[in-house]
Scaffold this active site. Structure first.
Site, PDB file in Angstrom:
ATOM      1  N   ASP A  39       8.889   6.533 -11.743  1.00 34.95           N
ATOM      2  CA  ASP A  39       9.289   6.126 -10.398  1.00 34.95           C
ATOM      3  C   ASP A  39      10.380   7.032  -9.836  1.00 34.95           C
ATOM      4  OD1 ASP A  39      10.099   4.827  -8.105  1.00 34.95           O
ATOM      5  OD2 ASP A  39       9.984   2.821  -8.991  1.00 34.95           O
TER       6      ASP A  39
ATOM      7  N   SER B  14      12.854   5.544  -7.317  1.00 32.75           N
ATOM      8  CA  SER B  14      13.973   4.826  -7.933  1.00 32.75           C
ATOM      9  C   SER B  14      15.004   5.775  -8.512  1.00 32.75           C
ATOM     10  CB  SER B  14      13.469   3.897  -9.044  1.00 32.75           C
ATOM     11  OG  SER B  14      12.833   2.780  -8.484  1.00 32.75           O
TER      12      SER B  14
ATOM     13  N   TYR C  80       8.316 -22.059  -2.530  1.00 33.74           N
ATOM     14  CA  TYR C  80       8.370 -20.789  -1.801  1.00 33.74           C
ATOM     15  C   TYR C  80       9.452 -20.836  -0.743  1.00 33.74           C
ATOM     16  CZ  TYR C  80       3.937 -19.744  -3.999  1.00 33.74           C
ATOM     17  OH  TYR C  80       2.968 -19.499  -4.919  1.00 33.74           O
TER      18      TYR C  80
ATOM     19  N   GLN D 258       7.342   2.529 -14.364  1.00 34.19           N
ATOM     20  CA  GLN D 258       8.783   2.629 -14.092  1.00 34.19           C
ATOM     21  C   GLN D 258       9.368   3.980 -14.472  1.00 34.19           C
ATOM     22  OE1 GLN D 258      10.940  -0.686 -15.702  1.00 34.19           O
ATOM     23  NE2 GLN D 258      10.395  -2.016 -14.003  1.00 34.19           N
TER      24      GLN D 258
ATOM     25  N   ARG E  40       4.588   0.712  -7.927  1.00 27.71           N
ATOM     26  CA  ARG E  40       5.842   0.273  -8.569  1.00 27.71           C
ATOM     27  C   ARG E  40       5.549  -0.889  -9.508  1.00 27.71           C
ATOM     28  NH1 ARG E  40      10.585   1.266  -4.227  1.00 27.71           N
ATOM     29  NH2 ARG E  40      11.671   2.275  -5.926  1.00 27.71           N
TER      30      ARG E  40
HETATM   31  P1  NAD Z   1      13.999   0.358  -0.165  1.00 28.86           P
HETATM   32  O1  NAD Z   1      14.740   1.641  -0.347  1.00 28.86           O
HETATM   33  O2  NAD Z   1      12.687   0.400   0.522  1.00 28.86           O
HETATM   34  O3  NAD Z   1      14.945  -0.655   0.649  1.00 28.86           O
HETATM   35  C1  NAD Z   1      16.278  -0.887   0.255  1.00 28.86           C
HETATM   36  C2  NAD Z   1      16.627  -2.338   0.413  1.00 28.86           C
HETATM   37  O4  NAD Z   1      16.812  -2.665   1.789  1.00 28.86           O
HETATM   38  C3  NAD Z   1      15.595  -3.318  -0.118  1.00 28.86           C
HETATM   39  O5  NAD Z   1      16.159  -4.101  -1.145  1.00 28.86           O
HETATM   40  C4  NAD Z   1      15.233  -4.155   1.103  1.00 28.86           C
HETATM   41  O6  NAD Z   1      14.981  -5.515   0.790  1.00 28.86           O
HETATM   42  C5  NAD Z   1      16.481  -4.019   1.947  1.00 28.86           C
HETATM   43  N1  NAD Z   1      16.333  -4.357   3.367  1.00 28.86           N
HETATM   44  C6  NAD Z   1      15.305  -4.106   4.205  1.00 28.86           C
HETATM   45  N2  NAD Z   1      15.566  -4.592   5.424  1.00 28.86           N
HETATM   46  C7  NAD Z   1      16.801  -5.168   5.362  1.00 28.86           C
HETATM   47  C8  NAD Z   1      17.625  -5.831   6.316  1.00 28.86           C
HETATM   48  N3  NAD Z   1      17.228  -6.014   7.557  1.00 28.86           N
HETATM   49  N4  NAD Z   1      18.824  -6.321   5.892  1.00 28.86           N
HETATM   50  C9  NAD Z   1      19.244  -6.149   4.619  1.00 28.86           C
HETATM   51  N5  NAD Z   1      18.506  -5.507   3.670  1.00 28.86           N
HETATM   52  C10 NAD Z   1      17.299  -5.033   4.047  1.00 28.86           C
HETATM   53  O7  NAD Z   1      13.844  -0.428  -1.518  1.00 28.86           O
HETATM   54  P2  NAD Z   1      13.830   0.099  -3.023  1.00 28.86           P
HETATM   55  O8  NAD Z   1      15.229   0.200  -3.478  1.00 28.86           O
HETATM   56  O9  NAD Z   1      12.978   1.309  -3.116  1.00 28.86           O
HETATM   57  O10 NAD Z   1      13.139  -1.106  -3.800  1.00 28.86           O
HETATM   58  C11 NAD Z   1      12.611  -2.204  -3.139  1.00 28.86           C
HETATM   59  C12 NAD Z   1      11.653  -3.010  -3.981  1.00 28.86           C
HETATM   60  O11 NAD Z   1      10.935  -2.320  -4.964  1.00 28.86           O
HETATM   61  C13 NAD Z   1      12.341  -4.089  -4.710  1.00 28.86           C
HETATM   62  O12 NAD Z   1      11.528  -5.236  -4.642  1.00 28.86           O
HETATM   63  C14 NAD Z   1      12.431  -3.617  -6.107  1.00 28.86           C
HETATM   64  O13 NAD Z   1      12.592  -4.653  -7.031  1.00 28.86           O
HETATM   65  C15 NAD Z   1      11.096  -2.971  -6.202  1.00 28.86           C
HETATM   66  N6  NAD Z   1      11.055  -1.993  -7.270  1.00 28.86           N
HETATM   67  C16 NAD Z   1      10.177  -2.183  -8.295  1.00 28.86           C
HETATM   68  C17 NAD Z   1      10.123  -1.268  -9.329  1.00 28.86           C
HETATM   69  C18 NAD Z   1       9.170  -1.434 -10.462  1.00 28.86           C
HETATM   70  O14 NAD Z   1       8.838  -2.528 -10.820  1.00 28.86           O
HETATM   71  N7  NAD Z   1       8.679  -0.351 -11.021  1.00 28.86           N
HETATM   72  C19 NAD Z   1      10.937  -0.164  -9.314  1.00 28.86           C
HETATM   73  C20 NAD Z   1      11.833   0.004  -8.253  1.00 28.86           C
HETATM   74  C21 NAD Z   1      11.869  -0.919  -7.223  1.00 28.86           C
END
Ligand code: NAD
Length: 381
Positions: free
Chosen positions: A130, A133, A226, A127, A122
């Site tokens: 992905d 996403s 941090y 992107q 990711r």
């Molecule tokens: P995911 O489907 O794995 O999880 C969904 C969300 O649930 C996440 O935001 C996570 O923080 C949250 N979560 C986990 N445990 C939790 C809890 N106990 N309480 C509340 N929330 C909780 O996540 P995703 O949507 O696939 O994406 C997650 C990460 O990937 C993010 O950091 C996002 O910015 C990153 N991302 C990066 C790119 C890229 O740069 N190409 C693209 C997509 C996503």
């Protein structure tokens, strides 16, 4: 011979998506590839075979697989489908390596070069590839509509001759890709939206969509800027805050996930009992066990007057756009590897190396190799 890109009909029950839509098939043709499609492969998205201009249509799956250099799939192939693939064929799809080690072993033994779209790094450059996403965005949008549909209340505020209707309160737990799209959709429908995520970085994204980010009033910034880990007492405060928000919500959409792990439990049975009668929970994490203790994957139940839906394969409910986005992801993934109509995989490309599951009789993804073959524990997923 041009590169032959094969599109089988998805046979997983309930799957309506297809890995390639006609507009994207044309793009593969422009790269010099020949598209071969199984008859009826796109029936779930209402494209007749003839919509794939210039593609070869075959009726026998065995003939399709035999003709393929590259197989594009949505769902993981079954054992029978893998048996039809030729040695050395390139397979790209959602391969769910964590869920089915035996299938991975079979891909290895059949010497198939397989890429799991879940493993595509990711990074910014990837992107457009992905698929996690793109499909999560579809699921988040649909989850908000499902919640609105199951609710006996309006989402927007209405001022009518019959009086004023107050807007619904929607709570979104987990503000990743799906959660953010659920927030945006519920906002577009006029609801008052609150959201929570363990990642504080989501706060700004949530707020930019016009929703309120739930947080406890503590300063968790430690030395060097941090975040420090919350104390046990602060964690309790956080849970109490989520419980309060759940109790006040007309609809809760949960999307919390931790990659490769069961979904975190965020809503207990007691919390459901404290909700307003008539409230709705749409649990997008049903596939991995659910964020709500009472969720039954694939079912819609009522408990304490609360409707709890645990829909499975939500992207397939929006198969047309989900397929279009997925097909574009696959095109973006493969385009840099196709030169003059030939596939030349660049193993130095971190996207290719990262997404590779099996190749030349080996399992390349270390955590999956550990799962299937045992041995030293790697921790690099
Ligand atoms: P995911 O489907 O794995 O999880 C969904 C969300 O649930 C996440 O935001 C996570 O923080 C949250 N979560 C986990 N445990 C939790 C809890 N106990 N309480 C509340 N929330 C909780 O996540 P995703 O949507 O696939 O994406 C997650 C990460 O990937 C993010 O950091 C996002 O910015 C990153 N991302 C990066 C790119 C890229 O740069 N190409 C693209 C997509 C996503």
């Amino acid at each position: 011979m041009p590169l032959r890109v094969a599109i089988p009909k998805e046979i997983t029950p309930g799957e309506r998506r297809v890995a390639l839509v006609p507009t994207v098939a044309e793009r593969f043709a422009r790269l010099g590839a020949k598209v071969v499609i199984e008859a009826g492969a796109a029936a779930g998205v209402h494209y007749p075979d003839t919509a794939y201009a210039g593609a070869e249509v075959v009726t026998d799956p065995a003939a399709l697989y035999a003709a393929a250099d590259v197989v594009l799939k949505v769902q993981p192939p079954t054992v029978e489908e893998i048996a039809l693939m030729s040695e050395g064929v390139v397979l790209v799809g959602f391969l769910q390596p964590h869920r089915d080690p035996e299938r991975v072993a079979l891909l290895r033994d059949r010497r198939i070069t397989s890429f799991a779209v879940e493993l595509i790094p990711r990074i910014s450059r990837a992107q457009s590839m992905d698929a996690l996403s793109s499909q999560a965005a579809v699921a988040g949008y649909k989850a908000a509509l499902l919640a609105a549909n199951l609710s006996g209340r309006f989402f927007p505020m209405l001022t009518t001759a019959a009086g004023t209707i107050r807007p619904a309160r929607v709570l979104v737990l987990g503000a990743g890709v799906a959660g953010l799209q659920a927030i945006a959709t519920a906002r577009r429908l006029g609801a008052i939206v609150e959201a929570y995520d363990v990642r504080r970085a989501t706060k700004e994204q949530v707020q930019s969509l016009g929703a309120k980010f739930l947080e406890i009033p503590v300063d968790a910034e430690a030395a060097g800027g941090y975040a420090r880990e919350l104390t046990a007492e602060e964690k309790q405060q956080e849970q109490a805050m989520v419980a309060r928000a759940v109790a006040e919500a007309d609809a809760v959409i949960t999307t919390a996930a931790v990659p490769g792990r069961p979904a975190p439990r965020l809503i207990s049975a007691e919390m459901v009992a404290a909700m307003k009668p008539g409230a709705v929970i749409v649990d997008l994490a049903a596939e991995t066990g659910g964020n709500c203790e009472l969720t039954r994957p694939g079912e819609e139940i009522t408990a304490h007057g609360v409707t709890i839906a645990g829909p499975l394969n939500v992207p397939s409910m929006m198969a047309e756009h989900a397929s279009e986005m997925y097909a574009r992801n696959l095109l973006a993934f493969l385009t840099p590897q196709i030169h003059d109509g030939r596939l030349e995989l660049d193993w130095n490309d971190e996207v290719i190396a990262g997404a590779a599951l099996t190749h030349a009789g080996q399992i390349l993804h270390a955590p999956t190799r550990q799962l299937v073959e045992g041995g030293d524990k790697h921790n690099d997923d």
